[in-house]
Design an enzyme around this catalytic site. Structure first.
Site, PDB file in Angstrom:
ATOM      1  N   ASN A   1      14.648 -42.064  15.284  1.00  0.00           N
ATOM      2  CA  ASN A   1      14.218 -41.429  16.545  1.00  0.00           C
ATOM      3  C   ASN A   1      13.592 -42.363  17.566  1.00  0.00           C
ATOM      4  O   ASN A   1      12.829 -41.916  18.412  1.00  0.00           O
ATOM      5  CB  ASN A   1      13.237 -40.295  16.212  1.00  0.00           C
ATOM      6  CG  ASN A   1      13.875 -39.265  15.314  1.00  0.00           C
ATOM      7  OD1 ASN A   1      15.051 -38.924  15.484  1.00  0.00           O
ATOM      8  ND2 ASN A   1      13.135 -38.811  14.320  1.00  0.00           N
ATOM      9  N   LYS A  45       1.750 -41.404   6.863  1.00  0.00           N
ATOM     10  CA  LYS A  45       2.757 -41.419   7.938  1.00  0.00           C
ATOM     11  C   LYS A  45       3.196 -42.862   8.170  1.00  0.00           C
ATOM     12  O   LYS A  45       2.358 -43.786   8.165  1.00  0.00           O
ATOM     13  CB  LYS A  45       2.135 -40.858   9.226  1.00  0.00           C
ATOM     14  CG  LYS A  45       2.954 -41.134  10.490  1.00  0.00           C
ATOM     15  CD  LYS A  45       4.285 -40.393  10.485  1.00  0.00           C
ATOM     16  CE  LYS A  45       5.145 -40.785  11.695  1.00  0.00           C
ATOM     17  NZ  LYS A  45       6.506 -40.195  11.623  1.00  0.00           N
ATOM     18  N   CYS A  96      14.037 -44.983  10.430  1.00  0.00           N
ATOM     19  CA  CYS A  96      13.602 -44.041  11.457  1.00  0.00           C
ATOM     20  C   CYS A  96      14.739 -43.854  12.469  1.00  0.00           C
ATOM     21  O   CYS A  96      15.213 -44.829  13.066  1.00  0.00           O
ATOM     22  CB  CYS A  96      12.359 -44.525  12.198  1.00  0.00           C
ATOM     23  SG  CYS A  96      11.907 -43.370  13.521  1.00  0.00           S
ATOM     24  N   GLY A 139      15.524 -31.328   1.377  1.00  0.00           N
ATOM     25  CA  GLY A 139      15.984 -29.980   1.056  1.00  0.00           C
ATOM     26  C   GLY A 139      15.284 -29.303  -0.096  1.00  0.00           C
ATOM     27  O   GLY A 139      15.799 -28.319  -0.633  1.00  0.00           O
ATOM     28  N   ASN A 191      13.663 -33.106  14.136  1.00  0.00           N
ATOM     29  CA  ASN A 191      12.500 -33.776  14.709  1.00  0.00           C
ATOM     30  C   ASN A 191      12.913 -35.063  15.388  1.00  0.00           C
ATOM     31  O   ASN A 191      13.829 -35.760  14.947  1.00  0.00           O
ATOM     32  CB  ASN A 191      11.449 -34.078  13.634  1.00  0.00           C
ATOM     33  CG  ASN A 191      11.639 -35.442  12.995  1.00  0.00           C
ATOM     34  OD1 ASN A 191      11.206 -36.460  13.542  1.00  0.00           O
ATOM     35  ND2 ASN A 191      12.340 -35.491  11.881  1.00  0.00           N
ATOM     36  N   SER A 192      12.194 -35.342  16.474  1.00  0.00           N
ATOM     37  CA  SER A 192      12.338 -36.650  17.109  1.00  0.00           C
ATOM     38  C   SER A 192      10.926 -37.093  17.503  1.00  0.00           C
ATOM     39  O   SER A 192      10.617 -37.227  18.688  1.00  0.00           O
ATOM     40  CB  SER A 192      13.266 -36.559  18.315  1.00  0.00           C
ATOM     41  OG  SER A 192      13.590 -37.866  18.745  1.00  0.00           O
TER      42      SER A 192
HETATM   43  O1  LIG Z   1      10.348 -39.664  14.497  1.00  0.00           O
HETATM   44  C1  LIG Z   1       9.675 -40.055  13.505  1.00  0.00           C
HETATM   45  O2  LIG Z   1       8.457 -40.406  13.550  1.00  0.00           O
HETATM   46  C2  LIG Z   1      10.421 -40.088  12.224  1.00  0.00           C
HETATM   47  N1  LIG Z   1      11.180 -38.989  11.934  1.00  0.00           N
HETATM   48  C3  LIG Z   1      11.997 -38.955  10.825  1.00  0.00           C
HETATM   49  O3  LIG Z   1      12.677 -37.950  10.564  1.00  0.00           O
HETATM   50  N2  LIG Z   1      12.023 -40.026   9.995  1.00  0.00           N
HETATM   51  C4  LIG Z   1      11.303 -41.141  10.217  1.00  0.00           C
HETATM   52  O4  LIG Z   1      11.358 -42.083   9.413  1.00  0.00           O
HETATM   53  C5  LIG Z   1      10.449 -41.172  11.369  1.00  0.00           C
HETATM   54 CL1  LIG Z   1       9.468 -42.577  11.655  1.00  0.00          CL
END
Ligand SMILES: O=C(O)c1[nH]c(=O)[nH]c(=O)c1Cl
Length: 310
Positions: free
Chosen positions: A131, A44, A129, A249, A68-69
């Site tokens: 988010n 991660k 990133c 995808g 996602n966030s």
């Molecule tokens: O919100 C996140 O952790 C996140 N979520 C993503 O979709 N891509 C990223 O590089 C990251 Cl770091």
């Protein structure tokens, strides 16, 4: 068929592994990937200190993919560096370490430590990133990327890669490629990260589905496949001395085949892995093998980068 890949001095039994962010925040999750059919493992994205990340709900799957966030929740750089210290490299599955400092200095600090640790893992520096409230995606600021890469290559002389956001404009592809080609030590680009700031709406509840940023989040899964393929093919053409890692995808052998046909050396799965679990690796590899047999291909080099145009 032979699914093996040889790149960056690494030998992989197959081209498939997890996308950073999925099944890779804890050692338990990382071991799930490592002991699965996956050909490699990536951690991660991490920051120097542990982070809790954004308030939940912060991930939601939909029929067409995911939003996602997360907000960069992670156990902190030392946790992943220590995993990399004890990682069984001799077992033949490379380990990639995703770094996503909140500032350039944080990235430089982590890379300095990684260089000194002389580990066999390879860094994937996250420039994308989407988010972190108030934080722009570095990957969309070409000048800032150039400055960051200049300082990164000063502190880290080994091979490394970057995780790129999706680009949607041919001038942007060319401008980013010109920045990346100035750094020979940058050996691979991972295309793509999620498509930033999408909005998924639940009609029954008349509501957004994730809490952070009033519902805005990065899109993954089938939503992003054509964009991912375009980014893979454009950077495959524009970065002749580098590898492209395909991400976005991939739900079956067919999309893995598409990414490799477009030029990807290896491919990562995110949303599909999150939803299906580590069994997705063996399934997708079986499907890819069957497709290759059907088409008369013995190995990945028989079709890699050979997407036809009309
Ligand atoms: O919100 C996140 O952790 C996140 N979520 C993503 O979709 N891509 C990223 O590089 C990251 Cl770091």
């Amino acid at each position: 068929v032979d699914l093996s890949v040889s790149w960056l001095g690494l030998a992989m039994a197959n081209p498939l592994y997890n996308a950073s962010g999925v099944m890779c925040r804890s050692v338990a999750e990382l071991e799930q990937v490592r002991t699965s059919a996956a050909g490699a493992v990536i951690t991660k994205s991490c920051t120097p200190q542990p982070r809790v990340g954004n308030p939940e709900p912060r991930y939601c799957a939909t029929p067409l993919g995911s939003i996602n966030s997360m907000g960069l929740p992670n156990a902190g750089y030392p946790y992943y560096r220590d995993y990399a210290r004890s990682y069984p490299y001799a077992a033949g599955k490379p380990l990639f370490l995703s770094l996503s400092g909140m500032t350039l200095d944080e990235n430089l600090d982590m890379l300095r430590d990684l260089a000194a640790a002389e580990l066999l893992c390879l860094p994937e520096v996250n420039l994308s990133c989407p988010n972190l409230p108030g934080k722009p995606q570095l990957g969309y600021d070409f000048q800032a990327c150039s400055e960051a890469l200049t300082q990164i290559t000063r502190v880290y002389q080994g091979p490394f890669g970057v995780k790129l956001p999706p680009y949607f404009d041919q001038v942007h592809f060319a401008q980013m490629a010109a920045v990346l080609n100035a750094f020979p030590g940058l050996r691979f680009v991972t295309c793509i990260n999620s498509i930033g700031n999408g909005l998924v709406i639940d009609v029954e509840r008349e509501s957004v589905v994730i809490k952070p940023k009033d519902g805005l989040g990065g899109l993954g899964g089938s939503y992003v496949l054509p964009t991912a393929l375009a980014n893979v093919r454009e950077f495959y053409r524009l970065l002749p001395d580098k590898h492209v890692v395909g991400c976005g995808g991939i739900n079956s052998g067919r999309e893995a085949f598409m990414h490799i046909l477009a030029g990807a050396t290896v491919v990562q799965i995110g949303s599909c892995l999150y939803e299906e679990g580590e069994g997705a690796f063996a399934r997708i590899l079986d499907e890819l093998s069957a497709l290759m047999v059907q088409k008369g291909y013995q190995r990945l080099d028989d079709f890699r980068g050979k997407l036809k145009t009309l």
